[in-house]
Scaffold this motif. Structure first.
Motif, PDB file in Angstrom:
ATOM      1  N   UNK A  63       0.844  -1.200   0.000  1.00  0.00           N
ATOM      2  CA  UNK A  63       0.000   0.000   0.000  1.00  0.00           C
ATOM      3  C   UNK A  63       0.880   1.252   0.000  1.00  0.00           C
ATOM      4  N   UNK A  64       0.409   2.320  -0.674  1.00  0.00           N
ATOM      5  CA  UNK A  64       1.181   3.565  -0.630  1.00  0.00           C
ATOM      6  C   UNK A  64       0.771   4.454   0.549  1.00  0.00           C
ATOM      7  N   UNK A  65       0.004   3.908   1.500  1.00  0.00           N
ATOM      8  CA  UNK A  65      -0.547   4.733   2.589  1.00  0.00           C
ATOM      9  C   UNK A  65       0.544   5.462   3.374  1.00  0.00           C
ATOM     10  N   UNK A  66       1.671   4.781   3.608  1.00  0.00           N
ATOM     11  CA  UNK A  66       2.750   5.432   4.379  1.00  0.00           C
ATOM     12  C   UNK A  66       3.258   6.684   3.668  1.00  0.00           C
ATOM     13  N   UNK A  67       3.310   6.598   2.335  1.00  0.00           N
ATOM     14  CA  UNK A  67       3.801   7.746   1.570  1.00  0.00           C
ATOM     15  C   UNK A  67       2.792   8.892   1.623  1.00  0.00           C
ATOM     16  N   UNK A  68       1.489   8.521   1.584  1.00  0.00           N
ATOM     17  CA  UNK A  68       0.454   9.573   1.679  1.00  0.00           C
ATOM     18  C   UNK A  68       0.568  10.294   3.017  1.00  0.00           C
ATOM     19  N   UNK A  69       0.758   9.518   4.080  1.00  0.00           N
ATOM     20  CA  UNK A  69       0.901  10.118   5.414  1.00  0.00           C
ATOM     21  C   UNK A  69       2.118  11.035   5.463  1.00  0.00           C
ATOM     22  N   UNK A  70       3.224  10.565   4.861  1.00  0.00           N
ATOM     23  CA  UNK A  70       4.452  11.367   4.873  1.00  0.00           C
ATOM     24  C   UNK A  70       4.249  12.684   4.132  1.00  0.00           C
ATOM     25  N   UNK A  71       3.563  12.610   2.990  1.00  0.00           N
ATOM     26  CA  UNK A  71       3.303  13.834   2.218  1.00  0.00           C
ATOM     27  C   UNK A  71       2.414  14.774   3.015  1.00  0.00           C
ATOM     28  N   UNK A  72       1.401  14.206   3.679  1.00  0.00           N
ATOM     29  CA  UNK A  72       0.505  15.038   4.503  1.00  0.00           C
ATOM     30  C   UNK A  72       1.271  15.732   5.622  1.00  0.00           C
ATOM     31  N   UNK A  73       2.321  15.098   6.094  1.00  0.00           N
ATOM     32  CA  UNK A  73       3.094  15.695   7.204  1.00  0.00           C
ATOM     33  C   UNK A  73       4.205  16.621   6.705  1.00  0.00           C
ATOM     34  N   UNK A  74       4.192  16.919   5.406  1.00  0.00           N
ATOM     35  CA  UNK A  74       5.102  17.947   4.875  1.00  0.00           C
ATOM     36  C   UNK A  74       6.471  17.445   4.457  1.00  0.00           C
TER      37      UNK A  74
END
Lengths: 271, 313
Positions: A63-74
């Protein structure tokens, strides 16, 4: 070509299923030890985080979820900061290095030697190739036509002039070889004389050939030449090189006079 | 001139008080290289020489921000050298530097011998093995904290379980923490040394291998009598680089253990950092840095002397 002599251990030369299996197992082991942890990190980046203390090499539910979270955190902002720092630093480094290299390589000025203390070097132009296939052509003489079949490289006084220009530009000194494997007293003496004249104090040493123990294997000299007998053959070329003219072989009890520059041998034998 | 029988020409007249011709040109000629060098010298001065001179000066002073520094002579050196924690940190530094140097050189040499060659699959394996060296230390530290997780189902404990070895505490125990940090240093440093060794092995004349083989030498004797002597200068470079890397190690310890547990992985660099930037003892911290600098210089000189002697033999 014997592949067993291509490398120090010659592992590639071992054929057969067992050898290939052992080699593959060894490669897999080193990849597992050195790249395995980083691969596990990569797999974890694409996996749902259930336990941050666990690593796995086998991906489950990518899943790319970790990357989405990282992007959301700047994280993109931090990436941009990194690019600015690295890019700016690299640009500055290149500009400063080019500027300094230009001054050190192309300018002659008081203090150059002081600055070059960090990078002054000696250049060695000699080695096995020299004894095997290099012929000296004196000033004003054409190269032999046809060339002897062993000749692959010609060296002329013009080449020594070019070397002098390089040494002057860099502040380096040089050790240059005279062909002893295919020894010709007249040519050797002429080369030594020309190098002394052209290179002057830039000439650290004249190297008398390279590794005479290899000559027999390369068919440069007869097989009767051994480590114990070769030193007795040294005085003739040495004397003729130092005096600048061909000289007959002196009696064994006569030693040559002191050379005008250090003569070196890569075997540690007297030269 | 005498040979040609001609007198030297008279120099051209110039007005009184005017600069001799060529002085400006000579000035420009001499100034121009220094202008090209100026950016590099400026950067070196600001970021290297000035901080170094300032650190030397601070090591002889009690540094008191806003109040003015006070000259204390060698007191900082006396204090740091008599401090038990500094001596302990120095011991850890030496052990760590020695272990990482020997470990990474041995592992790097084995890797180089194993992965030397021009085959395409070797290129892939070499690239994979080199990855730890190019990975950011922060990532490496975070990764190894996970690998060293001390629970029974931690990554490394799991692997050790496969071969019947018991559960270890790694970074969490004062008895194993230094060795664990050392292993990370070896894991990260060995591929770097491997590349230098491979470059050295590529320069060994293949005809020497052939000559040795013709004399009946097997792989081990070829290695001992041909490859290792040819690699002597490479060993000198690798030992110097690895020892300096080991002595100046800071980031991996700071990120993995921060000197703990109970000071078991404290090294000079982490102690100096804490003294200077956490306890504001900048004078004592500078003295500690100078001791490390002297040790590094002495070590470098010893290795260089050994190399020169080896080259003369």
């Amino acid at each position: 070509v014997n592949r067993r002599l291509d490398t120090a251990l010659g592992l590639d030369g071992f054929r057969g299923p067992f050898a290939v299996l052992v080699r593959t197992a060894l490669y897999a082991l080193v990849v597992f030890i050195f790249a395995g942890p980083l691969l596990a990190l990569l797999v974890s980046a694409f996996s749902p985080v259930t336990d941050p203390t666990r690593l796995t090499l086998i991906p489950h539910h990518l899943t790319p979820a970790n990357f989405r979270t990282a992007v959301d955190q700047g994280v993109l902002r931090y990436l941009l900061n990194s690019l600015i720092v690295v890019g700016g630093g690299l640009l500055l480094q290149i500009m400063v290095s080019i500027s300094a290299a230009f001054a050190l390589a192309r300018k002659q000025f008081p203090g150059l030697r002081l600055v070059m203390l960090l990078g002054v070097s000696n250049l060695r132009i000699a080695g096995n190739t020299l004894d095997r296939d290099t012929l000296w052509v004196p000033q004003g003489q054409p190269p032999p036509d046809p060339k002897p079949d062993w000749v692959q490289d010609l060296v002329t006084p013009n080449d020594i002039q070019r070397l002098r220009r390089l040494l002057d530009t860099t502040g380096w000194k040089a050790e240059v070889g005279v062909n002893l494997g295919r020894w010709d007293a007249a040519l050797g003496a002429d080369q030594a004389k020309a190098m002394t004249k052209i290179l002057g104090r830039k000439l650290v040493a004249v190297e008398c050939g390279n590794e005479p123990d290899q000559w027999e294997g390369k068919a440069l000299r007869p097989g009767t030449r051994t480590r114990s007998t070769t030193p007795t053959g040294w005085p003739a070329p040495t004397r003729s090189a130092t005096t600048g003219s061909p000289a007959p072989t002196p009696p064994a009890h006569r030693r040559p006079g002191p050379p005008r520059w250090p003569l070196t041998s890569t075997t540690g034998w007297p030269c | 001139l005498r040979r040609h029988g001609r007198a030297p020409p008279h120099p051209p007249r110039r007005p009184a008080g005017a600069a001799p011709p060529g002085v400006g040109a000579a000035l420009t000629r001499h100034a121009s290289p220094w202008l090209w060098l100026a950016p590099a010298l400026l950067l070196f001065t600001v970021f290297k020489f000035v901080p170094m001179v300032r650190a030397i000066s601070m090591s002889f002073k009690e540094v008191r921000p806003y109040l003015g520094d006070r000259w204390v002579g060698l007191d900082n050196y006396r204090q740091i050298l008599s401090d038990g924690s500094f001596r302990s940190a120095a011991g850890h530094t030496v052990v760590l530097a020695l272990g990482e140097t020997i470990g990474s050189i041995a592992a790097g040499l084995v890797l180089a011998l194993l992965l030397e060659g021009t085959a395409k699959h070797l290129w892939f394996v070499r690239t994979a093995v080199f990855l730890p060296t190019v990975t950011a230390m922060a990532v490496v530290a975070a990764l190894w904290r996970i690998i060293y997780y001390p629970a029974a189902d931690g990554a490394l404990n799991n692997v050790l379980g496969w071969i019947g070895l018991g559960r270890a505490q790694f970074l969490d125990s004062p008895h194993t923490s230094l060795w664990s940090v050392m292993a990370v240093g070896v894991w990260r440093g060995a591929p770097y040394d491997m590349m230098i060794f491979i470059a050295g092995l590529a320069g060994v004349d293949r005809t020497l291998y052939e000559a040795a083989a013709a004399d009946g030498a097997g792989p081990v004797r070829r290695l001992w009598h041909v490859a290792f002597p040819a690699l002597r200068p490479v060993f000198g470079i690798v030992v110097t680089l690895a020892a300096i890397r080991g002595l100046r190690g800071f980031t991996e310890i700071f990120l993995l253990t921060n000197g703990g547990p109970n000071g078991s992985t404290e090294v000079i660099m982490t102690l100096v950092y804490k003294l200077g930037l956490e306890r504001n003892e900048l004078g004592i911290a500078s003295a500690g840095s100078m001791v490390l600098l002297v040790a590094t210089i002495v070590l470098t000189l010893v290795v260089q002397t050994w190399r020169r002697r080896g080259a003369r033999r």
